[in-house]
Design an enzyme around this catalytic site. Sequence first.
Site, PDB file in Angstrom:
ATOM      1  N   LYS A 227      17.161  -5.022  -2.861  1.00 17.55           N
ATOM      2  CA  LYS A 227      17.366  -6.141  -0.781  1.00 17.55           C
ATOM      3  C   LYS A 227      16.596  -6.954  -1.510  1.00 17.55           C
ATOM      4  CE  LYS A 227      15.484  -5.362   3.377  1.00 17.55           C
ATOM      5  NZ  LYS A 227      15.501  -6.587   3.869  1.00 17.55           N
ATOM      6  N   SER A 281       3.966  -6.055   3.939  1.00 20.23           N
ATOM      7  CA  SER A 281       2.735  -6.258   4.459  1.00 20.23           C
ATOM      8  C   SER A 281       2.675  -3.987   4.312  1.00 20.23           C
ATOM      9  CB  SER A 281       2.858  -6.310   6.247  1.00 20.23           C
ATOM     10  OG  SER A 281       4.189  -5.667   6.972  1.00 20.23           O
ATOM     11  N   THR A 284       4.542  -2.303   7.425  1.00 23.14           N
ATOM     12  CA  THR A 284       5.977  -1.423   6.993  1.00 23.14           C
ATOM     13  C   THR A 284       6.073  -0.920   5.585  1.00 23.14           C
ATOM     14  OG1 THR A 284       6.893  -4.151   7.506  1.00 23.14           O
ATOM     15  CG2 THR A 284       8.129  -2.995   5.914  1.00 23.14           C
ATOM     16  N   GLU A 303       2.809  -2.651  -2.726  1.00 24.11           N
ATOM     17  CA  GLU A 303       1.551  -4.081  -3.235  1.00 24.11           C
ATOM     18  C   GLU A 303       1.647  -4.282  -1.488  1.00 24.11           C
ATOM     19  OE1 GLU A 303       0.855  -6.933  -3.183  1.00 24.11           O
ATOM     20  OE2 GLU A 303       2.414  -7.824  -4.324  1.00 24.11           O
ATOM     21  N   CYS A 337      -0.484 -12.371  -0.837  1.00 21.33           N
ATOM     22  CA  CYS A 337      -1.279 -11.104  -0.438  1.00 21.33           C
ATOM     23  C   CYS A 337      -2.980 -11.564  -0.692  1.00 21.33           C
ATOM     24  CB  CYS A 337      -0.381 -10.190  -0.932  1.00 21.33           C
ATOM     25  SG  CYS A 337      -0.143  -9.886  -2.487  1.00 21.33           S
ATOM     26  N   GLU A 434      -5.045 -10.081   7.792  1.00 23.48           N
ATOM     27  CA  GLU A 434      -3.975 -10.987   6.901  1.00 23.48           C
ATOM     28  C   GLU A 434      -3.628 -12.223   7.849  1.00 23.48           C
ATOM     29  OE1 GLU A 434      -2.115 -10.258   2.751  1.00 23.48           O
ATOM     30  OE2 GLU A 434      -1.099  -9.146   4.918  1.00 23.48           O
TER      31      GLU A 434
END
Length: 536
Positions: A227, A281, A284, A303, A337, A434
């Site tokens: 996805k 994130s 999530t 990750e 990230c 972040e």
Amino acid sequence: MAARRISSLLSRSLSASASFLLSRGKNPSRGRSIYRFITATALEEPITPPVQISYTQHFINGKFVDAASGKTFPAYDPRTGEVIAHVAEGDNEDVNRAVAAARKAFDEGPWPKMSAYERSLIMLRFADLVDKHRDELAALESWNSGKPYEQSAKSELPSFARLFRYYAGWADKIHGLTVPADSNHYVQTLHEPIGVAGQIIPWNFPLIMLAWKVGPALACGNTIVLKSAEQTPLTALHAAKLFQEAGLPPGVLNVVSGYGPSAGAALASHMNVDKLAFTGSTETGKIILELAAKSNLKSVTLELGGKSPFIVCEDADVDKAVELAHHALFFNQGQCCCAGSRTYVHERVYDEFIEKAKARALRRVVGDPFKKGVEQGPQIDSDQFEKVLRYIRSGVESNATLECGGQRFGSKGYFIQPTVFSNVQDDMLIAQDEIFGPVQSILKFKNVDEVIRRSNSTRYGLAAGIFTKNVDTANTLSRALRVGTVWVNCFDVFDAAIPFGGYKMSGIGREKGIYSLNNYLQVKAVVTPLKNPAWL
């Protein structure tokens, strides 16, 4: 609503000039001049990307197909906020179709039964096709994500192809062991593909993240349902077409476009998906892990986010450290990230570093990512744009010193001025959260023990940078920092063979390198009696 009001106020304060100027004012906290951008109300007319958008449907079982519902969603140009394509909107039924195709391709198709060498040849043909279509893939990547075209064409596309060649090389080198036992038994271990891999990739590096996940999964003989991020669906679909041209059998790679709460959740919850990989994130990631556990307890690699320290020691060459710290934070519009988003600078060189970091940020070229020489394009979308502006306002309200930037760039699209804060404290939101934008937070430290403690005082543990001439200092910091990657006198060095992943809430597992193969393999022990063996 607050963010929109802030954005509106900022927009009204901008100059009508087509390029930024500098204005001077007093910084009451340090009694010296500070420089801020006065930016344009409008960028130049956007350059038309040299590429056609050819693929906007799902890619399922070797064919491009509409969404089962017939719905589409818009893909945007972040330079302008305008729609550039309408893409098939996947939901539960589309994921079901894609998983069914992947399941059949794994259980009945030729891919897992094909020799590893044959699989590697298909992956190598794909890499060759990527080289052939590099310009159009780079243009699509920049058009849909806003990153500079030169970055896409000269850095990311070569890396994308290299990753698939790397994993093609691994395909015929995956094997088990012969294990000695205490009894008369022959014991071998088999490394088998795990099955159907569900993969969810982010919007900041769409092609690179595709390679990090699809490459090892294919090398190990798995089939895939991927996805793409709803913000950047275009290049994954184009890559699927190139895989088809390379000879990948139908159903081995399926690409579904759609939103996280619908298509993403359906994939994470699916009972016929054997393994799930997600980059995005931390918030999530928690949801993904919960959905996987509540369904069939599929294995998961994550990750996730980071708040990486970049440590400038007292012996540093300040000019080099400034440039490296600038790159560590502002690369890809700050949307990394592992960005070096907490810049710790030793007190002896702090003031010099601040002045030079500010000057470097003011020289950063912001504009149309298709224009040669542009270093920074727009943020990905309005949500991210407004989020970054909220954090900038938070920094000002927390009494950090805004050295430069802090406002919108232009009046169209999602551009933000390169922003530098000094006098940042560890308890400020800009030092804890972040931000994922072009906001550099610079903090002062006194000694190595202090900076170790402060660097590790975070929920994240993805990466860190160290800038020093002292090998002992480098060794001490490298071992003390609780992160998955430490860059010494460099930053953002990504090689196909170097593993990447995080400690703590920055993720589970590793991507790239030999370690990534473990994510897509099952280990089976086979035990057989030995009759009158000559040896054990």
